[in-house]
Structures are given as C-alpha cells and as structure tokens.
Scaffold this motif. Structure first.
Motif, PDB file in Angstrom:
ATOM      1  N   MET A 130       0.504  -1.315  -0.087  1.00  0.00           N
ATOM      2  CA  MET A 130       0.100  -0.061  -0.759  1.00  0.00           C
ATOM      3  C   MET A 130       0.962   0.877   0.369  1.00  0.00           C
ATOM      4  SD  MET A 130      -2.987   1.020   1.978  1.00  0.00           S
ATOM      5  CE  MET A 130      -4.603   1.183   0.874  1.00  0.00           C
ATOM      6  N   LEU A 131       0.770   1.954  -0.813  1.00  0.00           N
ATOM      7  CA  LEU A 131       1.055   3.985  -1.162  1.00  0.00           C
ATOM      8  C   LEU A 131       0.794   4.340   0.003  1.00  0.00           C
ATOM      9  CD1 LEU A 131       2.603   5.017  -2.736  1.00  0.00           C
ATOM     10  CD2 LEU A 131       0.973   6.317  -4.027  1.00  0.00           C
ATOM     11  N   HIS A 132       1.923   5.286   0.582  1.00  0.00           N
ATOM     12  CA  HIS A 132       2.253   5.958   1.767  1.00  0.00           C
ATOM     13  C   HIS A 132       2.706   7.137   1.751  1.00  0.00           C
ATOM     14  CE1 HIS A 132       5.803   4.154   3.322  1.00  0.00           C
ATOM     15  NE2 HIS A 132       5.683   5.059   3.969  1.00  0.00           N
ATOM     16  N   CYS A 133       2.435   8.287   2.272  1.00  0.00           N
ATOM     17  CA  CYS A 133       2.851   9.455   1.727  1.00  0.00           C
ATOM     18  C   CYS A 133       4.211   9.426   2.719  1.00  0.00           C
ATOM     19  CB  CYS A 133       1.788  10.991   2.720  1.00  0.00           C
ATOM     20  SG  CYS A 133       2.633  12.483   2.524  1.00  0.00           S
ATOM     21  N   PRO A 134       5.819   9.558   1.729  1.00  0.00           N
ATOM     22  CA  PRO A 134       5.964  10.033   2.659  1.00  0.00           C
ATOM     23  C   PRO A 134       6.628  11.449   3.408  1.00  0.00           C
ATOM     24  CG  PRO A 134       7.085   9.783   0.247  1.00  0.00           C
ATOM     25  CD  PRO A 134       5.402   9.908   0.711  1.00  0.00           C
ATOM     26  N   ASN A 135       5.678  12.237   3.119  1.00  0.00           N
ATOM     27  CA  ASN A 135       5.526  13.132   4.311  1.00  0.00           C
ATOM     28  C   ASN A 135       4.879  12.833   5.371  1.00  0.00           C
ATOM     29  OD1 ASN A 135       6.321  16.480   4.296  1.00  0.00           O
ATOM     30  ND2 ASN A 135       3.736  16.529   4.122  1.00  0.00           N
ATOM     31  N   CYS A 136       3.220  13.194   5.554  1.00  0.00           N
ATOM     32  CA  CYS A 136       3.113  12.277   6.958  1.00  0.00           C
ATOM     33  C   CYS A 136       2.693  11.167   7.149  1.00  0.00           C
ATOM     34  CB  CYS A 136       1.068  13.488   6.365  1.00  0.00           C
ATOM     35  SG  CYS A 136       0.712  12.314   4.924  1.00  0.00           S
ATOM     36  N   LYS A 137       2.934  10.211   6.343  1.00  0.00           N
ATOM     37  CA  LYS A 137       3.118   8.732   6.522  1.00  0.00           C
ATOM     38  C   LYS A 137       1.437   8.705   6.530  1.00  0.00           C
ATOM     39  CE  LYS A 137       7.501   9.101   7.724  1.00  0.00           C
ATOM     40  NZ  LYS A 137       8.219   9.261   6.130  1.00  0.00           N
ATOM     41  N   SER A 138       0.806   9.106   5.935  1.00  0.00           N
ATOM     42  CA  SER A 138      -0.416   8.837   5.700  1.00  0.00           C
ATOM     43  C   SER A 138      -0.754   7.846   4.867  1.00  0.00           C
ATOM     44  CB  SER A 138      -1.711  10.381   5.206  1.00  0.00           C
ATOM     45  OG  SER A 138      -2.654   9.688   4.841  1.00  0.00           O
ATOM     46  N   LYS A 139      -1.431   7.251   5.010  1.00  0.00           N
ATOM     47  CA  LYS A 139      -2.781   6.403   3.588  1.00  0.00           C
ATOM     48  C   LYS A 139      -3.343   6.814   3.016  1.00  0.00           C
ATOM     49  CE  LYS A 139      -0.486   2.262   5.762  1.00  0.00           C
ATOM     50  NZ  LYS A 139      -1.126   1.108   6.792  1.00  0.00           N
ATOM     51  N   ASN A 140      -3.367   8.183   3.137  1.00  0.00           N
ATOM     52  CA  ASN A 140      -4.986   8.389   2.620  1.00  0.00           C
ATOM     53  C   ASN A 140      -4.608   8.820   1.669  1.00  0.00           C
ATOM     54  OD1 ASN A 140      -7.728   9.593   2.159  1.00  0.00           O
ATOM     55  ND2 ASN A 140      -7.532  11.214   3.685  1.00  0.00           N
ATOM     56  N   ILE A 141      -4.260   8.598   0.258  1.00  0.00           N
ATOM     57  CA  ILE A 141      -4.131   8.670  -1.131  1.00  0.00           C
ATOM     58  C   ILE A 141      -4.711   7.730  -1.784  1.00  0.00           C
ATOM     59  CG2 ILE A 141      -2.033   8.245  -2.443  1.00  0.00           C
ATOM     60  CD1 ILE A 141      -0.747   9.625  -0.312  1.00  0.00           C
ATOM     61  N   GLY A 142      -5.553   9.298  -2.638  1.00  0.00           N
ATOM     62  CA  GLY A 142      -5.862   9.125  -3.818  1.00  0.00           C
ATOM     63  C   GLY A 142      -5.723   9.263  -5.047  1.00  0.00           C
ATOM     64  N   GLN A 143      -5.570   8.601  -5.961  1.00  0.00           N
ATOM     65  CA  GLN A 143      -5.141   8.172  -7.557  1.00  0.00           C
ATOM     66  C   GLN A 143      -5.907   9.396  -9.038  1.00  0.00           C
ATOM     67  OE1 GLN A 143      -4.580   4.132  -9.753  1.00  0.00           O
ATOM     68  NE2 GLN A 143      -2.952   5.412 -10.821  1.00  0.00           N
ATOM     69  N   ILE A 144      -5.324   9.762  -9.000  1.00  0.00           N
ATOM     70  CA  ILE A 144      -5.983  11.461  -9.977  1.00  0.00           C
ATOM     71  C   ILE A 144      -4.967  11.419 -11.626  1.00  0.00           C
ATOM     72  CG2 ILE A 144      -6.251  13.266  -7.316  1.00  0.00           C
ATOM     73  CD1 ILE A 144      -3.327  14.705  -8.771  1.00  0.00           C
ATOM     74  N   GLY A 145      -4.672  10.146 -11.339  1.00  0.00           N
ATOM     75  CA  GLY A 145      -3.966   9.496 -12.885  1.00  0.00           C
ATOM     76  C   GLY A 145      -3.477   8.778 -12.860  1.00  0.00           C
ATOM     77  N   ASN A 146      -2.566   8.291 -14.186  1.00  0.00           N
ATOM     78  CA  ASN A 146      -1.452   6.853 -14.250  1.00  0.00           C
ATOM     79  C   ASN A 146      -0.356   7.608 -13.138  1.00  0.00           C
ATOM     80  OD1 ASN A 146      -1.372   4.455 -14.731  1.00  0.00           O
ATOM     81  ND2 ASN A 146      -0.510   5.182 -17.260  1.00  0.00           N
ATOM     82  N   GLN A 147      -0.379   6.760 -12.466  1.00  0.00           N
ATOM     83  CA  GLN A 147       1.238   7.108 -11.673  1.00  0.00           C
ATOM     84  C   GLN A 147       1.308   8.244 -10.918  1.00  0.00           C
ATOM     85  OE1 GLN A 147       3.076   4.268 -11.133  1.00  0.00           O
ATOM     86  NE2 GLN A 147       1.442   3.221 -12.579  1.00  0.00           N
ATOM     87  N   HIS A 148      -0.164   8.587 -11.063  1.00  0.00           N
ATOM     88  CA  HIS A 148      -0.227   9.982 -10.136  1.00  0.00           C
ATOM     89  C   HIS A 148      -1.298   9.630  -8.697  1.00  0.00           C
ATOM     90  CE1 HIS A 148       1.051  14.284 -11.276  1.00  0.00           C
ATOM     91  NE2 HIS A 148      -0.068  14.784 -10.526  1.00  0.00           N
ATOM     92  N   TYR A 149      -0.427  10.597  -7.787  1.00  0.00           N
ATOM     93  CA  TYR A 149      -1.588  10.529  -6.569  1.00  0.00           C
ATOM     94  C   TYR A 149      -1.313  11.809  -5.675  1.00  0.00           C
ATOM     95  CZ  TYR A 149      -0.621   5.638  -7.855  1.00  0.00           C
ATOM     96  OH  TYR A 149      -0.305   4.341  -8.655  1.00  0.00           O
ATOM     97  N   TYR A 150      -2.372  12.293  -4.959  1.00  0.00           N
ATOM     98  CA  TYR A 150      -2.544  13.052  -4.141  1.00  0.00           C
ATOM     99  C   TYR A 150      -2.567  12.810  -2.770  1.00  0.00           C
ATOM    100  CZ  TYR A 150      -4.696  17.515  -2.738  1.00  0.00           C
ATOM    101  OH  TYR A 150      -4.549  18.701  -2.040  1.00  0.00           O
ATOM    102  N   CYS A 151      -2.210  13.370  -1.695  1.00  0.00           N
ATOM    103  CA  CYS A 151      -2.128  12.948  -0.062  1.00  0.00           C
ATOM    104  C   CYS A 151      -3.230  14.395   0.383  1.00  0.00           C
ATOM    105  CB  CYS A 151      -1.008  13.430   0.251  1.00  0.00           C
ATOM    106  SG  CYS A 151      -1.218  13.071   2.653  1.00  0.00           S
ATOM    107  N   TRP A 152      -4.322  13.422   0.829  1.00  0.00           N
ATOM    108  CA  TRP A 152      -5.237  14.524   1.030  1.00  0.00           C
ATOM    109  C   TRP A 152      -5.446  15.017   2.576  1.00  0.00           C
ATOM    110  CZ3 TRP A 152      -9.133  15.995  -1.672  1.00  0.00           C
ATOM    111  CH2 TRP A 152      -9.156  14.872  -2.875  1.00  0.00           C
TER     112      TRP A 152
END
Length: 61
Positions: free
Chosen positions: A1-23
C-alpha cells in the motif's frame, strides 16, 4: 500500500496514471521507476518540487 513520505498517511487518492494526491498534507505524488516525485500545489495552481527535502531512499517504493 502506498503511503505519503511527508506525513506517513495512507489517505492517498489516485488522480491519474501513476499520479496520486495526499488528502492529509495536500501534496501530489508521481511514481516513476519506483521512486516518488513530490510536489506542493501553490495557490496559483503551479507545482513546486519537494524532492530535495527527502532522500531518494525515503521516496523509493
């Protein structure tokens, strides 16, 4: 599972091909060759790179 390196959150959404956003910390993540490239979205909609803040080992999946 992908997690944010900045805040360590797993609240990540996919916004494109290989492109994600940390909510939780509002940064964009792009996966390229198993390395995350991180960008902060500025008020005018432009992106500022955050790659220089984190070592490549922290951004590798």
């Amino acid at each position: 599972m992908l997690h944010c390196p900045n805040c360590k959150s797993k609240n990540i959404g996919q916004i494109g091909n290989q492109h994600y956003y940390c909510w939780d910390c509002y940064i964009e993540l792009m996966l390229e060759n198993k390395v995350l490239h991180m960008h902060e979205v500025e008020e005018d909609g432009s992106l500022s790179s955050l790659d220089d803040i984190f070592a490549e080992e922290e951004r590798t999946i």
